[in-house]
Motif scaffolding. Sequence first.
Motif, short mmCIF file in Angstrom:
data_model
loop_
_atom_site.label_atom_id
_atom_site.label_comp_id
_atom_site.label_asym_id
_atom_site.label_seq_id
_atom_site.Cartn_x
_atom_site.Cartn_y
_atom_site.Cartn_z
N UNK A 97 62.69 -37.52 42.81
CA UNK A 97 62.46 -36.78 44.02
C UNK A 97 60.97 -36.45 44.14
N UNK A 98 60.54 -36.28 45.39
CA UNK A 98 59.15 -35.93 45.62
C UNK A 98 59.08 -35.01 46.81
N UNK A 99 59.15 -33.74 46.54
CA UNK A 99 59.14 -32.77 47.62
C UNK A 99 57.73 -32.43 48.07
N UNK A 100 56.73 -32.74 47.26
CA UNK A 100 55.36 -32.37 47.58
C UNK A 100 54.61 -33.44 48.37
N UNK A 101 55.17 -34.62 48.52
CA UNK A 101 54.42 -35.71 49.14
C UNK A 101 55.24 -36.43 50.21
N UNK A 102 55.56 -35.71 51.27
CA UNK A 102 56.25 -36.29 52.40
C UNK A 102 55.31 -36.26 53.60
N UNK A 103 55.73 -36.91 54.68
CA UNK A 103 54.94 -36.86 55.91
C UNK A 103 54.74 -35.40 56.33
N UNK A 104 55.82 -34.61 56.31
CA UNK A 104 55.75 -33.21 56.74
C UNK A 104 54.83 -32.39 55.84
N UNK A 105 54.92 -32.60 54.52
CA UNK A 105 54.06 -31.82 53.63
C UNK A 105 52.59 -32.23 53.80
N UNK A 106 52.33 -33.52 54.05
CA UNK A 106 50.97 -33.96 54.33
C UNK A 106 50.44 -33.33 55.60
N UNK A 107 51.30 -33.25 56.61
CA UNK A 107 50.94 -32.62 57.88
C UNK A 107 50.63 -31.14 57.68
N UNK A 108 51.55 -30.44 57.00
CA UNK A 108 51.40 -28.99 56.82
C UNK A 108 50.21 -28.64 55.93
N UNK A 109 49.94 -29.50 54.95
CA UNK A 109 48.84 -29.24 54.02
C UNK A 109 47.52 -29.08 54.76
N UNK A 110 47.35 -29.77 55.86
CA UNK A 110 46.08 -29.70 56.58
C UNK A 110 45.83 -28.30 57.15
N UNK A 111 46.89 -27.61 57.51
CA UNK A 111 46.74 -26.26 58.07
C UNK A 111 46.56 -25.22 56.98
N UNK A 112 46.87 -25.59 55.74
CA UNK A 112 46.71 -24.69 54.60
C UNK A 112 45.52 -25.09 53.73
N UNK A 113 44.84 -26.15 54.11
CA UNK A 113 43.72 -26.67 53.34
C UNK A 113 42.42 -26.05 53.85
N UNK A 114 41.91 -25.05 53.15
CA UNK A 114 40.71 -24.37 53.64
C UNK A 114 39.52 -25.30 53.83
N UNK A 115 39.40 -26.32 52.98
CA UNK A 115 38.29 -27.26 53.11
C UNK A 115 38.34 -27.93 54.48
N UNK A 116 39.51 -28.41 54.89
CA UNK A 116 39.61 -29.08 56.19
C UNK A 116 39.56 -28.12 57.36
N UNK A 117 40.15 -26.95 57.20
CA UNK A 117 40.09 -25.97 58.30
C UNK A 117 38.64 -25.56 58.54
N UNK A 118 37.92 -25.27 57.47
CA UNK A 118 36.51 -24.90 57.63
C UNK A 118 35.70 -26.07 58.19
N UNK A 119 36.03 -27.29 57.76
CA UNK A 119 35.35 -28.46 58.31
C UNK A 119 35.57 -28.54 59.82
N UNK A 120 36.82 -28.40 60.27
CA UNK A 120 37.08 -28.52 61.70
C UNK A 120 36.46 -27.36 62.48
N UNK A 121 36.35 -26.20 61.84
CA UNK A 121 35.71 -25.06 62.51
C UNK A 121 34.20 -25.23 62.61
N UNK A 122 33.63 -26.09 61.77
CA UNK A 122 32.18 -26.27 61.82
C UNK A 122 31.75 -27.54 62.53
#
Length: 191
Positions: A97-122
Amino acid sequence: MDATSFLIYCVIATFTPGPTNIVILSTVNHFGAKQALKYSYGATVGFGLLLVISAVLNNLLITLLPKVLVIMQLIGSLYMLYLAYLICRKSSSDKTENQAATFLSGFMMQFLNPKLVLFTLTVIPTFVLPYYSGAPAIMLIVIVITLIGFLAFITWVLFGTIFKEFLQKHNKIVSVMMAILLVYAGVMIWI
């Protein structure tokens, strides 16, 4: 807009190790490239949506930034610690099983990923909005940035695939190193 600075910033921010890239590498190691691609597709869609939200709501986000940033930092840090735990706990023989690496988890990770959120804010207010105000131009740039992010994710999938045998041979060490990098990223948010 200085296209060279813009491209350098986008490439450095998306290709350098961060929570998403580390999870992609770990997923290739434990579940193969096909599963990592699913995660990468979700990450790309989430990244693109985050860029769109940043472009559309930039003024509102700047006003709310102090409150949003602290909440995002806390959630992002906790999520990265959870991912580090999952990576350390996962053994190379546990592929059912792989609960950490699905399409949905990849999608959600972006909203919880401070590096990417700060990148998009800058990236949007620094390189785009001072020079372009029309929706078509801004959306074209958002698409270009999203494609750069997708190329970064795919590069990490390829890197993991090429070095999969090495990664599996030294699975425990690699898993611990990736977990430590995630913990480091989660801690560095606060420094």
